[in-house]
Design an enzyme around this catalytic site. Sequence first.
Site, PDB file in Angstrom:
ATOM      1  N   HIS A   1      11.516  24.543  27.695  1.00 18.36           N
ATOM      2  CA  HIS A   1      11.456  22.532  27.719  1.00 18.36           C
ATOM      3  C   HIS A   1      12.131  22.101  29.404  1.00 18.36           C
ATOM      4  CE1 HIS A   1      16.394  22.415  27.652  1.00 18.36           C
ATOM      5  NE2 HIS A   1      16.415  23.261  27.401  1.00 18.36           N
TER       6      HIS A   1
ATOM      7  N   ASP B   1      12.663  19.219  29.723  1.00 18.53           N
ATOM      8  CA  ASP B   1      13.815  18.066  30.244  1.00 18.53           C
ATOM      9  C   ASP B   1      14.379  18.290  29.979  1.00 18.53           C
ATOM     10  OD1 ASP B   1      13.470  19.259  27.440  1.00 18.53           O
ATOM     11  OD2 ASP B   1      14.319  17.330  26.252  1.00 18.53           O
TER      12      ASP B   1
ATOM     13  N   GLU C   1      13.140  19.114  24.004  1.00 19.38           N
ATOM     14  CA  GLU C   1      14.646  19.851  23.325  1.00 19.38           C
ATOM     15  C   GLU C   1      15.685  19.127  23.271  1.00 19.38           C
ATOM     16  OE1 GLU C   1      17.216  22.680  22.343  1.00 19.38           O
ATOM     17  OE2 GLU C   1      17.487  21.731  24.019  1.00 19.38           O
ATOM     18  N   GLU C   2      15.755  18.097  24.578  1.00 17.75           N
ATOM     19  CA  GLU C   2      17.061  17.595  24.704  1.00 17.75           C
ATOM     20  C   GLU C   2      16.867  16.623  23.771  1.00 17.75           C
ATOM     21  OE1 GLU C   2      19.516  19.615  25.783  1.00 17.75           O
ATOM     22  OE2 GLU C   2      18.922  20.848  26.957  1.00 17.75           O
TER      23      GLU C   2
HETATM   24 ZN   LIG Z   1      17.954  24.164  26.630  1.00 16.64          ZN
END
Ligand SMILES: [Zn+2]
Length: 395
Positions: free
Chosen positions: A74, A76, A141-142
């Site tokens: 990811h 982000d 993802e976050e």
């Molecule tokens: Zn991560």
Amino acid sequence: MKLPIDPAANLAALIRCPSVTPAEGGALAALEAMLAPLGAVSERLVFTEDGTPDVKNLYARIGDSGPHLMFAGHTDVVPPGDEAAWTHPPFAAEIAGGQMFGRGAVDMKGGIACFTAAVARYVEKHGAPKGSVSFLITGDEEGPAINGTVKLLEWAAARGERWDAALVGEPTNREKLGDTIKIGRRGSLSGTVTVTGRQGHVAYPHLADNPVRGLLMLAEALLSPPFDEGTADFQPTNLEITSVDVGNPAVNVIPARASAAFNLRFNDTWQVETLQAEIHNRLDRASKESRLRPGRTDPVDFEIEWRDRPSHVFLTRDEKLIDTLSASVEAVAGAKPALSTSGGTSDARFIKDYCPVVEFGLLGQTMHMVDERVALADLEALTRIYLRFLEDWFA
Ligand SMILES: [Zn+2]
């Protein structure tokens, strides 16, 4: 065209894109530009869902034959917090004392930067891989993790993409680079138990029914006895009560309702369904006790509400994948890595439904912190480990 063989240069370019979740911040575009000279065919996908932010994602593939290795990650990042607290600005990629500072340095723009450099070095040395390498990169993802990896996998699989193995570049090491590979993850399950009583005056408890008394017995039943003693590959299942809520500001009122929220991290002794059944049994049994409710014969009136989207436990059993990665780590870092299933969940929990997946990246020590940073020496070492892995996996 210049190949992106320098992980530090790759990482600096990514850190300078302020991609605080769910913003793309230019990070996927920067990665796409890095991968272009490697012959990657890239697609940018925007996924949407009511009530969640739109998210940009990237799928890039080098090669069109098998075997097919997926690298997942990811771009982000979590917010920097108080920028004034940082020794170096969070989106500047400044280097000091052999370390590069910036949000995402280890979680996980660093992993992406190193894998990109490793593929570039592979191509420089050997030409195109005898098979395919794909980058499955999300910007979610976050955040809620709804418009990211799950939908990207569904989209790719629907158009015929099949993978033989996947490597997730999340930070997995604890003390030094090379100490830990993740070969599975515990499951995660959350719920709230709510007890309903009857409100009343504290001086006349016989006219009321204090739900806190019942909740205490139920909470104890959640915590004890232990769920298991752990298994060969996993630590023991654990339940934490994360909040106890009554919301009663008055000292002379017995409240009508009390609840406790909890989260379980569970091993392969359990499935989501068997664990839910176990919790129900424990609460049912405890609800009939009278220890803390002297004189009452009716059971505690409780309800349990499960949070959506639990994470299922998984363990990867692909010997070739695990052994190849483990040997690559050992060759560069000088010691055998531990094969671990500890820690939180990651997007590997979605990938495991499509192909065997392992995780290996940088050190996790500064992730999500002020002054997140990575040693330049670690970037170089991780790139060498990834290169060695590519060479052996495609050999
Ligand atoms: Zn991560």
